[in-house]
Design a protein around this motif. Structure first.
Motif, mmCIF file in Angstrom:
data_model
loop_
_atom_site.group_PDB
_atom_site.id
_atom_site.type_symbol
_atom_site.label_atom_id
_atom_site.label_comp_id
_atom_site.label_asym_id
_atom_site.label_seq_id
_atom_site.Cartn_x
_atom_site.Cartn_y
_atom_site.Cartn_z
ATOM 1 N N GLU A 143 0.828 -1.210 0.000
ATOM 2 C CA GLU A 143 0.000 0.000 0.000
ATOM 3 C C GLU A 143 0.858 1.253 0.000
ATOM 4 O OE1 GLU A 143 -0.406 -2.546 1.988
ATOM 5 O OE2 GLU A 143 -2.336 -3.364 1.332
ATOM 6 N N TRP A 145 3.925 1.543 -1.232
ATOM 7 C CA TRP A 145 4.507 1.653 -2.560
ATOM 8 C C TRP A 145 3.501 2.247 -3.545
ATOM 9 C CZ3 TRP A 145 8.086 2.427 -5.842
ATOM 10 C CH2 TRP A 145 8.026 1.963 -7.160
ATOM 11 N N LYS A 146 2.257 1.768 -3.496
ATOM 12 C CA LYS A 146 1.231 2.290 -4.393
ATOM 13 C C LYS A 146 1.011 3.778 -4.144
ATOM 14 C CE LYS A 146 -3.507 1.553 -6.006
ATOM 15 N NZ LYS A 146 -3.149 1.312 -7.402
ATOM 16 N N ARG A 147 0.977 4.181 -2.876
ATOM 17 C CA ARG A 147 0.803 5.602 -2.564
ATOM 18 C C ARG A 147 1.961 6.421 -3.112
ATOM 19 N NH1 ARG A 147 2.671 8.814 1.395
ATOM 20 N NH2 ARG A 147 3.445 7.095 2.677
ATOM 21 N N VAL A 149 3.816 5.711 -5.647
ATOM 22 C CA VAL A 149 3.709 5.753 -7.107
ATOM 23 C C VAL A 149 2.710 6.818 -7.541
ATOM 24 C CG1 VAL A 149 2.936 4.480 -9.157
ATOM 25 C CG2 VAL A 149 4.429 3.368 -7.485
ATOM 26 N N LEU A 150 1.552 6.847 -6.891
ATOM 27 C CA LEU A 150 0.504 7.794 -7.282
ATOM 28 C C LEU A 150 0.844 9.229 -6.922
ATOM 29 C CD1 LEU A 150 -2.687 5.761 -6.265
ATOM 30 C CD2 LEU A 150 -1.896 6.253 -8.573
ATOM 31 N N LEU A 189 3.055 1.937 -16.107
ATOM 32 C CA LEU A 189 2.973 2.172 -14.663
ATOM 33 C C LEU A 189 1.589 2.714 -14.298
ATOM 34 C CD1 LEU A 189 5.076 1.893 -12.334
ATOM 35 C CD2 LEU A 189 5.415 4.359 -12.511
ATOM 36 N N GLN A 190 1.084 3.622 -15.104
ATOM 37 C CA GLN A 190 -0.245 4.173 -14.854
ATOM 38 C C GLN A 190 -1.320 3.104 -15.047
ATOM 39 O OE1 GLN A 190 -0.024 7.400 -17.669
ATOM 40 N NE2 GLN A 190 0.289 8.896 -16.060
ATOM 41 N N ARG A 192 -1.140 0.001 -14.486
ATOM 42 C CA ARG A 192 -1.141 -0.918 -13.346
ATOM 43 C C ARG A 192 -1.677 -0.257 -12.080
ATOM 44 N NH1 ARG A 192 1.115 -5.736 -12.305
ATOM 45 N NH2 ARG A 192 1.563 -6.286 -10.144
ATOM 46 N N HIS A 193 -1.169 0.939 -11.770
ATOM 47 C CA HIS A 193 -1.490 1.545 -10.475
ATOM 48 C C HIS A 193 -2.728 2.440 -10.505
ATOM 49 C CE1 HIS A 193 2.063 0.174 -8.260
ATOM 50 N NE2 HIS A 193 2.696 0.281 -9.418
ATOM 51 N N GLY A 196 -5.557 -0.478 -12.655
ATOM 52 C CA GLY A 196 -5.664 -1.792 -12.028
ATOM 53 C C GLY A 196 -5.340 -2.960 -12.929
ATOM 54 N N GLN A 198 -3.212 -5.875 -14.479
ATOM 55 C CA GLN A 198 -2.165 -6.691 -13.878
ATOM 56 C C GLN A 198 -1.144 -7.183 -14.904
ATOM 57 O OE1 GLN A 198 -1.882 -7.026 -10.490
ATOM 58 N NE2 GLN A 198 -3.571 -5.541 -10.574
#
Length: 214
Positions: A143, A145-147, A149-150, A189-190, A192-193, A196, A198
């Protein structure tokens, strides 16, 4: 489209964030809208446009769900000229926000992109999916890492691309190819994150480390 939006609704009178945190999860409320309808019967339809033209970047704008509904419910009010004006105004605002500059020297352009690239590299090394904590689903590493990235990596990537696109006249040799591979990495990257998907993402081009160096 997500890169062009900068993470905000492209209606300059709205500017809602398109990526929001809700219940410890990041969701997006973005909707891709057509300037001229995707078919012959939708809002602002133009039967002279081909299928390719209707789906082209120039005919799309990223809006929050409310603004998307407004422009399609009232096409006589929100004409193609108004919507395209939104898109241009939003692009101008992002260029100003990102501090995009046309440089005369390669070293100057390099200096403008080094900071965001360096920050992204540090974030990847500290929080990327390869770290030990990422193996533990209870650690919160995924979570976090996702934050990152965004909130950091994707905006930094957009700043870098904006600067590089404004200074294409300074590129040499295979640097144009390197930038286009970087662009695809950013898009993956966009996907995926943000979306969604995969599917596997393309790798960050190692040649970016030498870009614009003499």
């Amino acid at each position: 489209m997500f890169a062009a939006s900068g993470g905000y609704c492209q209606n300059p009178e709205c500017a809602r964030e398109l990526f929001i945190e809700y219940d410890k999860k990041f969701i997006h409320v973005a909707e891709m809208a057509h300037v001229f309808a995707a078919n012959d019967f939708g809002p602002r339809a133009d039967d002279a446009l081909s299928k390719e033209e209707r789906g082209a970047f120039e005919n799309l704008i990223l809006l929050c769900s409310l603004c998307h509904t407004k422009i399609d419910k009232a096409p006589d009010v929100y004409t193609d000229r108004i919507i395209l004006g939104w898109k241009r105004a939003h692009a101008d605002k992002l260029r100003s926000l990102f501090g995009v500059t046309v440089f005369a020297k390669r070293a100057e352009a390099r200096a403008a992109v080094e900071g965001p690239l360096r920050e992204n590299r540090h974030i990847f090394e500290e929080y990327g999916p390869h770290i030990e904590a990422a193996k533990d689903p209870e650690s919160g590493a995924a979570e976090r890492w996702k934050r990152k990235v965004l909130e950091k990596i994707i905006p930094n990537n957009m700043k870098v691309l904006a600067q590089l696109d404004a200074n294409r006249h300074l590129l040499m040799g295979n640097e144009v190819s390197t930038i286009e591979r970087f662009r695809q990495h950013v898009d993956d990257l966009q996907a995926r994150h943000v979306h969604g998907y995969q599917e596997g993402a393309s790798r960050f081009p190692a040649e970016m480390a030498e870009l614009l160096r003499d």
